[in-house]
Motif scaffolding. Structure first.
Motif, PDB file in Angstrom:
ATOM      1  N   GLU A 181      10.852  -1.923   1.497  1.00  0.00           N
ATOM      2  CA  GLU A 181      11.514  -2.668   2.598  1.00  0.00           C
ATOM      3  C   GLU A 181      11.780  -4.257   2.322  1.00  0.00           C
ATOM      4  O   GLU A 181      12.819  -4.719   2.474  1.00  0.00           O
ATOM      5  CB  GLU A 181      10.999  -2.643   3.923  1.00  0.00           C
ATOM      6  N   LEU A 216      17.401   3.002   1.752  1.00  0.00           N
ATOM      7  CA  LEU A 216      15.993   3.420   1.959  1.00  0.00           C
ATOM      8  C   LEU A 216      15.706   4.865   1.923  1.00  0.00           C
ATOM      9  O   LEU A 216      14.821   5.389   1.634  1.00  0.00           O
ATOM     10  CB  LEU A 216      15.718   2.587   3.294  1.00  0.00           C
ATOM     11  N   GLN A 219      15.830  -4.287   9.002  1.00  0.00           N
ATOM     12  CA  GLN A 219      15.377  -4.100   7.612  1.00  0.00           C
ATOM     13  C   GLN A 219      14.011  -4.235   7.516  1.00  0.00           C
ATOM     14  O   GLN A 219      13.425  -3.421   6.498  1.00  0.00           O
ATOM     15  CB  GLN A 219      15.939  -5.289   6.855  1.00  0.00           C
ATOM     16  N   ARG A 239      11.293  -3.139   8.785  1.00  0.00           N
ATOM     17  CA  ARG A 239      10.975  -2.007   9.816  1.00  0.00           C
ATOM     18  C   ARG A 239       9.295  -2.008  10.104  1.00  0.00           C
ATOM     19  O   ARG A 239       9.055  -2.302  11.365  1.00  0.00           O
ATOM     20  CB  ARG A 239      11.437  -0.700   9.497  1.00  0.00           C
TER      21      ARG A 239
END
Length: 405
Positions: A147, A165, A312, A314
């Motif tokens: 990330e 992702l 983004q 997370r």
């Protein structure tokens, strides 16, 4: 945040498994000698991306340990109530027809390992093998690094090709605790590389039941219980300073971005080396510390002032939100299992579309001031009947999609 103590415990199990597998017979490395230009990291990433693409049409549904035990008992006949059997049958059907898969995570595996008897471990491993399709989330630190890498490359606008992702976060069960490779072998570098790739692919296909059989009744020597006394002491000492949930969140983010900044420095260091062929600033040097502080400030500002960035970054947001919720509830104290729950939540909310968990965690996740389920569009359920309802919705949505196609 991510627990260094837990990492060392996981390493113990992982290395034991790997060394046992490495002693089993000889692997043919002929095919792997043909591509010495492909590094081990490139080989691993290729397998991860291939797996991610193969799962693209399936909906990931994450079950915490409570629900895996329900399914284990239903599959073995130890539990015969209609809702539990319905849940098991529905999950089996949806996995079988290509609609869903049920990955586990490093925290789930660690909780399975808390069960000392081998028969219990093997029983839960069999149902995991069936419903997970042999898939796990990458370990939590690696997922956070991915990330951060996405954020860094996007911020740098450096032209790097970025896979989505969902192509990068899945692995196979043998690597549930992270990737480990044979090293310091007595062979030349090219042969060792071929051995590493062959060993990786051999392990890539191993089932959880095979892993559990190999490990037997062993557990890490220091156990799998986490001492939360220091954490609770810190919460008590600073409780009087907190006047709002937002203040709790910002306090947690300040701590979380320290790890985020460290990972960002690793990533930018690699970019610097690629572009200049020079080594990056030495870790701990004044220049390194300066850049680290800049990244920490950037991540803090992004997460607290630009809510859209939370999609983004997370894991940083999920961890900070859950820790903040506990701190804001000043009468609540952390227990060892709460740390496992946070790990479950970080895997489920960030990368899955449904999360079946404990009622207390369900309530925390869906509270209005947190609403992580809404932010990440992940349905959360804590009762068997509610989990069945979520699965019905997933099945109906897939049916509509098929009709439209």
């Amino acid at each position: 945040m991510l627990r260094s103590a837990a990492a060392s415990r996981k390493k113990t199990v992982r290395e034991a498994t790997s060394s046992n597998e490495a002693r089993r017979g000889r692997m043919d490395i002929t095919a792997y000698r043909k591509h010495p230009g492909i590094s081990l990291d490139q080989h691993v990433k290729q397998r991860v991306v291939e797996l991610g693409k193969s799962l693209e049409q399936r909906v990931p549904v994450y079950l915490d340990t409570k629900f895996w035990i329900i399914l284990r008992d239903s599959a073995s006949g130890a539990r015969t109530d209609a809702p539990a059997l319905d849940l098991l049958q529905r999950l089996r059907r949806l996995v079988g027809n290509g609609t869903i898969f049920c990955p586990i995570s490093d925290s789930a595996f660690s909780e399975f390992m808390k069960r000392g008897d081998l028969l219990s471990r093997l029983a839960i491993a069999r149902i995991v093998d069936e419903l997970s399709l042999g898939v796990t989330c990458l370990d939590s630190r690696t997922r956070m690094r991915i990330e951060i890498a996405h954020f860094v490359h996007g911020f740098q606008n450096d032209g790097h090709e970025l896979h989505p992702l969902h192509h990068l976060v899945w692995s196979k069960l043998a690597y549930v605790l992270g990737f480990v490779h044979p090293n310091e072998t007595p062979f030349d570098a090219e042969t060792e590389l071929a051995i590493q790739k062959a060993f990786f692919d051999h392990m890539w296909g191993q089932s959880l039941e095979t892993m559990m059989t190999t490990i037997g009744t062993a557990s890490p020597p220091d156990g799998l219980h986490f001492d939360t006394s220091d954490l609770n002491r810190g919460v008590e000492e600073h409780a009087h300073e907190l006047k709002s949930f937002e203040q709790c969140y910002e306090a947690e983010i300040r701590g979380s971005v320290e790890l985020g900044a460290e990972l960002a420095m690793d990533i930018t260091g690699e970019l610097f080396r690629e572009k200049t062929a020079e080594p990056p600033p030495e870790r701990g040097s004044a220049q390194w510390q300066k850049f680290w502080s800049q990244w920490a400030n950037l991540l803090f500002t992004a997460l607290t002032r630009r809510p859209e960035i939370r999609q983004q970054l997370r894991m940083l947001h999920i961890y900070a939100s859950l820790h903040a919720a506990f701190r804001w509830n000043k009468a609540r104290r952390f227990k060892s299992n709460d740390l496992y729950d946070f790990e479950h939540a970080s895997a489920a909310l960030a990368h899955c579309r449904a999360f079946f968990t404990e009622s207390a965690l369900h309530a925390t996740i869906t509270a209005r001031n947190i609403a992580l389920d809404t932010l990440f569009q992940c349905r959360v359920a804590s009762e068997i009947e509610d989990a069945i309802s979520v699965l019905k919705e997933i099945e109906a949505a897939r049916g509509e999609l098929n009709m439209a196609g």
